[in-house]
Motif scaffolding. Sequence first.
Motif, short mmCIF file in Angstrom:
data_model
loop_
_atom_site.label_atom_id
_atom_site.label_comp_id
_atom_site.label_asym_id
_atom_site.label_seq_id
_atom_site.Cartn_x
_atom_site.Cartn_y
_atom_site.Cartn_z
N LEU A 193 0.89 -1.68 0.01
CA LEU A 193 -0.03 0.11 0.01
C LEU A 193 1.09 1.23 0.54
CD1 LEU A 193 -2.93 -0.76 2.66
CD2 LEU A 193 -2.88 -1.26 -0.54
N SER A 194 1.92 1.34 0.66
CA SER A 194 2.60 2.28 0.18
C SER A 194 4.22 1.83 1.08
CB SER A 194 2.33 3.67 1.91
OG SER A 194 2.57 2.87 2.95
N LEU A 208 3.27 4.73 -5.76
CA LEU A 208 1.91 4.30 -5.87
C LEU A 208 1.02 5.51 -5.90
CD1 LEU A 208 1.53 1.27 -3.72
CD2 LEU A 208 1.89 1.54 -6.33
N GLY A 305 1.83 -2.78 3.97
CA GLY A 305 0.97 -3.76 3.48
C GLY A 305 1.15 -5.63 3.91
N LYS B 2 -5.55 4.46 3.47
CA LYS B 2 -5.29 3.16 2.93
C LYS B 2 -5.23 2.55 4.01
CE LYS B 2 -2.41 3.95 -1.88
NZ LYS B 2 -1.14 3.57 -1.77
N ILE B 4 -6.27 -2.39 4.97
CA ILE B 4 -6.55 -3.66 4.22
C ILE B 4 -8.43 -3.62 5.01
CG2 ILE B 4 -6.17 -5.14 4.40
CD1 ILE B 4 -3.34 -4.95 4.34
#
Lengths: 333, 333
Positions: A193-194, A208, A305, B2, B4
């Motif tokens: 994600l980052s 991203l 992530g 962001k 999850i």
Amino acid sequence: MKKIINTPEAFVDEMIEGILLAHPDQLRTPGDDPRVLVRADAGAPGRVGIVTGGGSGHLPLFKGYVGTGLCSGVAIGNVFSSPSSQQVFEATQAVDGGAGVLYLYGNYGGDVFNFDLAADLSELEDITTRTVVGRDDVASQPKERKADRRGVAGIFFAYKAAGAAAERGDDLDTVAAIAEDVVEHTATMGIGLSPTILPTTAQPSFTLEDGEMEIGIGIHGEPGIHRGMLETADQIADRIVGALVADLELTAGARVAVLVNGMGATPLEELYVLFRRVHQVLSGLEVTIARSYVGEYATSLEMAGASISLLALDDARLALLAAPARSPFFEEV
Amino acid sequence: MKKIINTPEAFVDEMIEGILLAHPDQLRTPGDDPRVLVRADAGAPGRVGIVTGGGSGHLPLFKGYVGTGLCSGVAIGNVFSSPSSQQVFEATQAVDGGAGVLYLYGNYGGDVFNFDLAADLSELEDITTRTVVGRDDVASQPKERKADRRGVAGIFFAYKAAGAAAERGDDLDTVAAIAEDVVEHTATMGIGLSPTILPTTAQPSFTLEDGEMEIGIGIHGEPGIHRGMLETADQIADRIVGALVADLELTAGARVAVLVNGMGATPLEELYVLFRRVHQVLSGLEVTIARSYVGEYATSLEMAGASISLLALDDARLALLAAPARSPFFEEV
């Protein structure tokens, strides 16, 4: 770049100094090089040694898995950089108890090069080595090029199984065969994600756009297989578990171990939301989860992530996973 | 934002569902409310129960400390929100084994209100309760208003000591006195580098300029005591340890337990760089570190930052810290 460090140059050595100060009963440096660490009782006569290693920045990988029922020693490089062959060799000498040494690490060019050189140095000293490389990242190569895949979080399963085998006194060929068998039955896929910001260059490990995710990203920011708008946790889990189940050819009645791993900045809460869906999907396929692990097992500094790993189990693999283990970062009895 | 997750509204319940699916042998819900969790063997006759709780978003706080030698049950609210009195009461009933129940949680208004109400409900059911609130955050109030301080990561020490006391069969007044004694000798201070984004509002928990840090920040982003440009790890550790040593009035010859805690997004590597300096400073003061803990013990979702906690030790406190404990997030034998 906001980091709690002193200087980028001192970061790795000061981190290692902190680890040694925090865990003096469990870890030691066999020589003068602080980047070579072994378990306190390394070199026990007759016990197979297991040496791992790789770049810094992935804690608890690699140093976190040195202990009872896990690896025996580790050689550590700079952030995302291989240790030297000399460092691997020094770890090898320290952990050898006459029964030989298994090299167990992730499949990256620099690491392969330096571990192979260390194996040559060890042979000159009559220390027998075997090598098994973690190559569980299914997004890094298609199945027909499985041997070229990168190693990521799933190497935890191989540490756990090979470490248990060495601890109970298995010989080198058996320990190596067990590690290879576990690697062969492990599949992992990640999502980013980052990025992390690399300490020395102040550059991001990947880029991203706002609201984007990358499926299949590596633990150094290597490109994945799909980039798109961030999906829900369920959609992400569905994508990843689908790929892993296909890769391992799991069918109804199979048993697996699951590892939902955080890359660094992702809250544990989100990992459990992912685990919930992994459980749902596998249950729907009549695949049983016999062991589950949720947390940070292999990170990329402050990367946001996660990754999901599956290990297809048989009775032998399950028993080895369930054996006791103890290190500064992992304890299970 | 962001994350999850599936939806902000489902986040907490799906996370709890994941925890229960991952640890079915260790945790269970005593009734229909998934936000009330107890250890598998909760309610053992004659054993003092310990109930904790608070808002979600701090894993492994609070759910992570329910297990053998730790807490017996937990009631969980929404992100950064108190559980209800009914939920605390339900946990109380489930963990009571006739020896009474200790409420042990952090000093926040909503939590105090609801735990106090639950104590009233329990009294009507002839369940005796005692209350000890964690109030270790030295930045939240000066020493003369110590009783009003917020509770942060240092509550881990109180869980560990009170849990060990309950496990060995101490009575309620003794377990409560031990928790109070540990809280009284614990001091914590944190530093924030970047906020978490709250799932439901999509707002940051606090704001900082580029390159800034905030010393003394709370785990919900409450204001600290100093905001300025980010300093080195050593400078940060010096500031914090200096304040903690003064607050606890530690002098040469003292023994302490140290907890270097990550707030969520800060790499474990950086926590060890901090620990290294904590060790240097305390050694210089001739203060001995008898137990050390480095990792994520109380977080604020993906907030970047860290805290340092010290517990002044005597023989009794040290023995309780060293007792075995086992939960989904903490295992030590």
